[in-house]
Structure formats: C-alpha cells, structure tokens
Write a protein that holds these residues in place. Structure first.
Motif, PDB file in Angstrom:
ATOM      1  N   GLU A  37       0.827  -1.207   0.000  1.00 18.47           N
ATOM      2  CA  GLU A  37       0.000   0.000   0.000  1.00 18.47           C
ATOM      3  C   GLU A  37       0.862   1.260   0.000  1.00 18.47           C
ATOM      4  O   GLU A  37       0.545   2.242  -0.670  1.00 18.47           O
ATOM      5  CB  GLU A  37      -0.945   0.005   1.200  1.00 18.47           C
ATOM      6  CG  GLU A  37      -2.012  -1.056   1.141  1.00 18.47           C
ATOM      7  CD  GLU A  37      -2.944  -0.886  -0.044  1.00 18.47           C
ATOM      8  OE1 GLU A  37      -3.276   0.257  -0.387  1.00 18.47           O
ATOM      9  OE2 GLU A  37      -3.325  -1.906  -0.628  1.00 18.47           O
ATOM     10  N   ALA A  38       1.954   1.232   0.742  1.00 12.49           N
ATOM     11  CA  ALA A  38       2.842   2.396   0.790  1.00 12.49           C
ATOM     12  C   ALA A  38       3.480   2.631  -0.564  1.00 12.49           C
ATOM     13  O   ALA A  38       3.639   3.780  -1.003  1.00 12.49           O
ATOM     14  CB  ALA A  38       3.906   2.197   1.860  1.00 12.49           C
ATOM     15  N   LEU A  39       3.845   1.570  -1.266  1.00 15.60           N
ATOM     16  CA  LEU A  39       4.461   1.728  -2.585  1.00 15.60           C
ATOM     17  C   LEU A  39       3.470   2.250  -3.612  1.00 15.60           C
ATOM     18  O   LEU A  39       3.830   3.030  -4.488  1.00 15.60           O
ATOM     19  CB  LEU A  39       5.058   0.395  -3.048  1.00 15.60           C
ATOM     20  CG  LEU A  39       6.318  -0.042  -2.308  1.00 15.60           C
ATOM     21  CD1 LEU A  39       6.744  -1.429  -2.771  1.00 15.60           C
ATOM     22  CD2 LEU A  39       7.441   0.946  -2.512  1.00 15.60           C
ATOM     23  N   SER A  40       2.215   1.851  -3.512  1.00 20.55           N
ATOM     24  CA  SER A  40       1.225   2.354  -4.459  1.00 20.55           C
ATOM     25  C   SER A  40       0.910   3.828  -4.185  1.00 20.55           C
ATOM     26  O   SER A  40       0.639   4.587  -5.106  1.00 20.55           O
ATOM     27  CB  SER A  40      -0.054   1.517  -4.414  1.00 20.55           C
ATOM     28  OG  SER A  40      -0.681   1.651  -3.163  1.00 20.55           O
ATOM     29  N   ALA A  41       0.955   4.235  -2.933  1.00 23.32           N
ATOM     30  CA  ALA A  41       0.695   5.638  -2.598  1.00 23.32           C
ATOM     31  C   ALA A  41       1.904   6.517  -2.890  1.00 23.32           C
ATOM     32  O   ALA A  41       1.766   7.729  -3.047  1.00 23.32           O
ATOM     33  CB  ALA A  41       0.318   5.765  -1.132  1.00 23.32           C
ATOM     34  N   PHE A  42       3.084   5.925  -3.002  1.00 22.48           N
ATOM     35  CA  PHE A  42       4.302   6.694  -3.239  1.00 22.48           C
ATOM     36  C   PHE A  42       4.234   7.479  -4.542  1.00 22.48           C
ATOM     37  O   PHE A  42       4.679   8.629  -4.605  1.00 22.48           O
ATOM     38  CB  PHE A  42       5.523   5.770  -3.247  1.00 22.48           C
ATOM     39  CG  PHE A  42       6.793   6.475  -3.590  1.00 22.48           C
ATOM     40  CD1 PHE A  42       7.405   7.302  -2.670  1.00 22.48           C
ATOM     41  CD2 PHE A  42       7.359   6.338  -4.843  1.00 22.48           C
ATOM     42  CE1 PHE A  42       8.580   7.972  -2.977  1.00 22.48           C
ATOM     43  CE2 PHE A  42       8.522   6.998  -5.168  1.00 22.48           C
ATOM     44  CZ  PHE A  42       9.134   7.817  -4.236  1.00 22.48           C
ATOM     45  N   LEU A  43       3.692   6.891  -5.591  1.00 24.70           N
ATOM     46  CA  LEU A  43       3.610   7.584  -6.880  1.00 24.70           C
ATOM     47  C   LEU A  43       2.744   8.840  -6.787  1.00 24.70           C
ATOM     48  O   LEU A  43       3.086   9.882  -7.351  1.00 24.70           O
ATOM     49  CB  LEU A  43       3.065   6.646  -7.949  1.00 24.70           C
ATOM     50  CG  LEU A  43       3.957   5.465  -8.296  1.00 24.70           C
ATOM     51  CD1 LEU A  43       3.253   4.539  -9.285  1.00 24.70           C
ATOM     52  CD2 LEU A  43       5.274   5.945  -8.862  1.00 24.70           C
TER      53      LEU A  43
END
Length: 70
Positions: A37-43
């Motif tokens: 989830e953190a990686l998807s929100a990073f963008l």
C-alpha cells in the motif's frame, strides 16, 4: 555531494533496509500488505511533491523578476 554526505546517505539506506528486513522477518511477511500500500501511494505523493516544487519555483522566480524590474 561530498564523502561525509555520501556516508550519511548510505547509512540511511542501510537503516531503512535493515528495519524493513527485520519487520518482514519478525512478522513472517504479514507487513507485506502495508508495504504494498505504501508503494502504491508513493507515486501519488511523489507527483504532488514534484508539482508543488514546480509551482513554488515559478512563484519565487516571478516574484524575484517583479522585484528586480520595479
């Protein structure tokens, strides 16, 4: 970037990697969902930060031009 800053950068990356590894190991992979989830929100966050930095740069640039010309 000088040598001292590079060593500090390597230490930060090493600490982040170590913490991530320990969390994955301690929870038997249960925190994978959180990291996904953190990686998807990073963008989205990175796009917003880049946009705001361009806006701030243009604002400061135009303000300095107005002050310089007046």
């Amino acid at each position: 970037m000088n040598g001292k800053q590079f060593i500090k950068l390597l230490a930060i990356f090493g600490a982040a990697f170590g913490l991530t590894y320990l969390l994955l190991r301690a929870t038997a992979g249960a925190v994978t969902v959180v990291f996904d989830e953190a990686l998807s929100a990073f963008l989205v966050v990175a796009t917003l930060l880049v946009t705001m930095s361009v806006v701030l740069y243009n604002y400061i640039d135009n303000t300095t031009k107005d002050l310089w010309l007046s």
